[in-house]
Design an enzyme around this catalytic site. Structure first.
Site, PDB file in Angstrom:
ATOM      1  CE  LYS A  50      -1.510 -11.041  -2.528  1.00 11.68           C
ATOM      2  NZ  LYS A  50      -2.942 -11.250  -2.402  1.00 11.68           N
ATOM      3  CG  HIS A  71      -1.880  -1.025   1.383  1.00 13.09           C
ATOM      4  ND1 HIS A  71      -1.851  -1.970   2.379  1.00 13.09           N
ATOM      5  CD2 HIS A  71      -2.985  -1.297   0.648  1.00 13.09           C
ATOM      6  CE1 HIS A  71      -2.885  -2.772   2.256  1.00 13.09           C
ATOM      7  NE2 HIS A  71      -3.590  -2.400   1.212  1.00 13.09           N
TER       8      HIS A  71
END
Ligand code: PAF
Length: 275
Positions: free
Chosen positions: A144, A33
């Site tokens: 991802k 993130h």
């Protein structure tokens, strides 16, 4: 760092921003993130993130109740990489009055879409809503969640949303395990063992590129190898990222996709077949 709780607060803050790089998250932030946030800060005047554990994208029996929630820590991490504001709404603020649902067919049909009914409708609905609230110039997603990227891309194209999407390659732990908020569910030794998933997938990708065996034999070998390492494989395949359909030959759009359970945790991962 400004913490915004309501749509009205975001609207007011947005008026002061020239260009916005937006990173939607469900919190429990990790290095993956933070990489998205760093890009958002670098490429835009203002970086805005969101933290919202979206009930619409969890199926019955999934981990909505247990999903890690650590807002104060997440806000400090986002501030550390230069994000200017975090939108942290309540479920009531986001979903209290809404009845619209966004379905993106085609790219969401197979793989995660097949195994997690309603998941991508939940993701697309909330991402569309967040885009409407934040009105980002650019939005950042991690590869991802490959199929999520494909779904958001299709939605943005179909609904003519004027947003520049940036998909960022997966960040991995030193062992090769893809960073995920759910890695915290593992014991230390299981977490180390889970890295075999990526190691075996890399060998599968190499064998596909070598082309000495047909795809089915290579997948058979890969599934067998994963089972030997105590993974319960749900799927192992190669797709064209743009369509999320299986392919029988590889090019720059091909990604190896895998889902498997290990030690009670469901893992997904993917990688470019041709580096
Ligand atoms: O990837 C996630 O964290 C979520 O699916 C997203 C994009 C924030 C939507 O809830």
């Amino acid at each position: 760092m400004i913490v915004l709780r309501t749509v009205a607060e975001v609207r007011e803050f947005r008026l002061t921003c020239e260009s916005v790089g937006f990173v939607p998250t469900m919190g429990a932030l990790h290095a993956g993130h933070l990489k998205l946030m760093e890009s958002a800060v670098e490429e835009n005047v203002v970086g805005i993130g969101s933290i919202f554990v979206n009930p619409l994208q969890f199926g019955a029996g999934e981990d909505l109740g247990n999903y890690p929630r650590r807002e104060a820590e997440d806000i400090a991490l986002a501030e550390g990489v230069g994000m200017r504001a975090m939108f942290c709404p309540s479920v009531e603020e986001m979903l209290g009055r809404s009845s619209t649902r966004v379905t993106v067919s085609g790219v969401s049909d197979l793989f995660e879409g097949e195994r997690r009914p309603g998941h991508f409708e939940g993701v697309a609905t909330i991402v569309a809503q967040l885009f409407g609230i934040v009105r980002p110039t650019r939005a950042y997603f991690g590869l991802k969640d490959l199929q999520q990227c494909a779904v958001v891309r299709q939605m943005v194209a179909d609904l003519c949303m004027d947003i520049d999407l940036q998909f960022i390659e997966t960040i991995r732990e030193e062992s090769g395990l893809a960073m995920s908020s759910r890695n915290g569910y593992f014991s230390e030794s299981d977490r180390a063992w889970a890295a075999h998933l990526n190691r075996i997938c890399r060998v599968v990708a190499e064998r596909l590129v070598e082309g000495r065996d047909d795809f089915n034999s290579v997948f058979g070998w890969g599934k067998n190898e994963l089972s030997r390492h105590r993974f319960e494989v749900e799927y192992l395949d190669v797709v064209d990222f743009r369509t999320m359909r299986p392919v029988q030959s590889v090019d720059i759009y091909s990604r190896l996709v895998v889902a498997a359970r290990f030690a009670g945790v469901r893992l997904i991962d993917n990688l470019a077949v041709i580096e």
